[in-house]
Write an enzyme that holds these catalytic residues in place. Sequence first.
Site, PDB file in Angstrom:
ATOM      1  N   PHE A  16       0.679  -0.823  -0.071  1.00 45.04           N
ATOM      2  CA  PHE A  16       0.553  -0.143   0.292  1.00 45.04           C
ATOM      3  C   PHE A  16       0.631   0.930   0.242  1.00 45.04           C
ATOM      4  O   PHE A  16       0.384   2.396   1.089  1.00 45.04           O
ATOM      5  CB  PHE A  16      -1.240   0.046   1.351  1.00 45.04           C
ATOM      6  CG  PHE A  16      -1.623  -1.343   1.542  1.00 45.04           C
ATOM      7  CD1 PHE A  16      -2.374  -1.899   1.015  1.00 45.04           C
ATOM      8  CD2 PHE A  16      -2.037  -1.960   3.053  1.00 45.04           C
ATOM      9  CE1 PHE A  16      -2.909  -3.275   0.706  1.00 45.04           C
ATOM     10  CE2 PHE A  16      -2.187  -3.085   3.189  1.00 45.04           C
ATOM     11  CZ  PHE A  16      -2.978  -3.322   1.941  1.00 45.04           C
ATOM     12  N   CYS A  17       2.353   1.382  -0.819  1.00 41.44           N
ATOM     13  CA  CYS A  17       2.673   2.126  -0.662  1.00 41.44           C
ATOM     14  C   CYS A  17       3.278   3.026   1.033  1.00 41.44           C
ATOM     15  O   CYS A  17       2.984   4.112   1.352  1.00 41.44           O
ATOM     16  CB  CYS A  17       2.052   3.404  -1.620  1.00 41.44           C
ATOM     17  SG  CYS A  17       2.401   3.170  -2.931  1.00 41.44           S
TER      18      CYS A  17
END
Length: 453
Positions: free
Chosen positions: A375-376
Amino acid sequence: MSVSTAAADQSVCAPLPVLGRDVTVPLVTGGEVTYAALDYAASAPALQRVWDDVAAYAPYYGSVHRGAGYLSQLSTDLFENARRTVAEFLDCREDDQVVFTRSTTDSLNLLAAALPADCQVFVFETEHHASLLPWQDARVTYLDAPRTPRGAVATLERALADRDPHGPALVCVTGASNVTGELWPVRELAAAAHAHGARIVLDAAQLAPHHPVSVGDLGVDWVAFSGHKLYAPFGSGVLAGRSDWLRAAEPYLAGGGASRKVARRADGGVDVEWHEGAARHEAGSPNVIGAYSIASACKALTEEGFDRIVARERHLIRTVREGLAEVPAVRVFSLFGDDAPRVGVISFVVEGWNSSHFAAALSAEYGIGVRDGLFCAHPLLRTLLGSDPQTQGECGAPEAAPGETSLNAIRVSFGAGTPDEHVERFVRAVKELVRDGAQWRYRTEGGRCVPAV
């Protein structure tokens, strides 16, 4: 939850009409189903009202600021009115600037380029990469993930107490985690920053679509967010806040619109006088439709009322969290504990499953779109997963052995446009997959798990 309680919650605010709400998708097991978009934390579907507003304006599209024609003047008024609408939505101070950008990432990179010389930046490892990485040219202090809101404030205060009190400093913090959905103590962190002579920028990408964001009430110096998470189309964002650092910095992009005067010098070079307002950092023809769509979304959310939106979202959060709690194989991630206030973002792993395999099965067999991966927010996910900080997360083998630790996670996220049926189908699908397993075979292709054909 009782039926009457659920009904009362639902009556507070019906799902807002969004694009794609009637889209059907094929299932590998046969037939079609209405798509359940549960990846709002990545990109929320555009509100139907926003799309209608953009469509109504499109025939009147014109170049802004420098056109003498009627459509250019109309577009200029619309663009600048959008700026004022966003300022009102954020409860900006009178002398704050609203700069239109491409995204939250672009906004924070703009601010990073405007930092005064020798500025020290403080950022928690829990941040999304958009707010973790832009500060590479500054002196950066990365702070460990806190386990309570009070711990977050204490960690920041200790770090700020050790800095040079005479130099400029900036704190960057999220308003709501894109991994756990938990709300951060922004007001208290802002007070701590100011008490030590530092400024603070709020990454509101996950907060603004779910809760009101008031610059004045929170006491932050800047706010950054993206249109595509605020129920507007892709390609637009906002940086709003104090003007002095922005006014003193070189333009983020050099070009027309940012320049007030340009003249040749006798030596063959050019002299440039730059604008001092928001235009200084908006070189080139601006994304008028993007700015207008953000303003339209701001109006729609304000008119609906965040009290109603928040109340209904809490109902959806309860539905998902209580449903997942009934599945012993599911581990939901949290920094601050189960009772922490949060938005509709929930990440988890399932024992015995690779997360990419599980997400692929939700999509292919149930028509549910979620997100899997890191998710970055790699440092945070690796902390929550208990994995080595150097471990790379990727799809991995779809036939994960029971008990195997997945190198990534699954995220379900929702918001103002989510019907109850979507989250109920998601909970039912999780239970069925854990109990019965996938009905289809899957393989790894290009680093992702996909149905085998």
